[in-house]
Design a protein around this motif. Structure first.
Motif, PDB file in Angstrom:
ATOM      1  N   ALA A  31       0.832  -1.206   0.000  1.00 23.21           N
ATOM      2  CA  ALA A  31       0.000   0.000   0.000  1.00 23.21           C
ATOM      3  C   ALA A  31       0.867   1.257   0.000  1.00 23.21           C
ATOM      4  O   ALA A  31       0.578   2.215  -0.734  1.00 23.21           O
ATOM      5  CB  ALA A  31      -0.938  -0.010   1.206  1.00 23.21           C
ATOM      6  N   ASP A  32       1.945   1.251   0.785  1.00 16.53           N
ATOM      7  CA  ASP A  32       2.858   2.401   0.806  1.00 16.53           C
ATOM      8  C   ASP A  32       3.541   2.583  -0.543  1.00 16.53           C
ATOM      9  O   ASP A  32       3.711   3.714  -1.018  1.00 16.53           O
ATOM     10  CB  ASP A  32       3.916   2.230   1.899  1.00 16.53           C
ATOM     11  N   ASP A  34       2.352   1.682  -3.471  1.00 19.03           N
ATOM     12  CA  ASP A  34       1.339   2.204  -4.390  1.00 19.03           C
ATOM     13  C   ASP A  34       1.117   3.694  -4.166  1.00 19.03           C
ATOM     14  O   ASP A  34       0.972   4.465  -5.126  1.00 19.03           O
ATOM     15  CB  ASP A  34       0.021   1.438  -4.231  1.00 19.03           C
ATOM     16  N   HIS A  35       1.104   4.115  -2.901  1.00 20.17           N
ATOM     17  CA  HIS A  35       0.931   5.533  -2.577  1.00 20.17           C
ATOM     18  C   HIS A  35       2.127   6.341  -3.105  1.00 20.17           C
ATOM     19  O   HIS A  35       1.960   7.421  -3.682  1.00 20.17           O
ATOM     20  CB  HIS A  35       0.758   5.720  -1.072  1.00 20.17           C
ATOM     21  N   TYR A  36       3.331   5.809  -2.910  1.00 21.01           N
ATOM     22  CA  TYR A  36       4.534   6.488  -3.407  1.00 21.01           C
ATOM     23  C   TYR A  36       4.472   6.604  -4.929  1.00 21.01           C
ATOM     24  O   TYR A  36       4.816   7.649  -5.498  1.00 21.01           O
ATOM     25  CB  TYR A  36       5.796   5.737  -2.988  1.00 21.01           C
TER      26      TYR A  36
END
Length: 89
Positions: A31-32, A34-36
């Protein structure tokens, strides 16, 4: 809503050849990543997925790791032996 940042540590991605590597990570890390990737797309105007960013992130991490650099610097390197000049008879 937050404004896109131009100060991401990972800059625009260079083009390169690659080798496939598969790994497993926790869902929270995915998830991190993908956010980055979304922030990177906002900052540089090019949509990329997390899998594209991971090799560049690892390369940047290893380049900045002092312990790795120290170990790598102590590794022997192959050097050409000096050529001897012929001496006249």
């Amino acid at each position: 809503m937050s404004t896109p940042t131009k100060k991401l540590r990972l800059g625009p991605l260079p083009s390169s050849t690659s080798t496939k590597l598969t790994f497993t990570c926790p869902a929270s890390l995915k998830a991190d990543l993908d956010h980055y990737a979304a922030l990177h797309a906002q900052a540089y105007g090019e949509t990329v997925d997390a899998a594209t960013l991971i090799p560049h992130m690892l390369e940047a991490f290893m380049a900045g790791d002092r312990g790795f650099k120290k170990r790598d610097a102590s590794k022997p390197t192959l050097q050409k032996s000096p050529q001897r000049e012929a001496t006249p008879p």
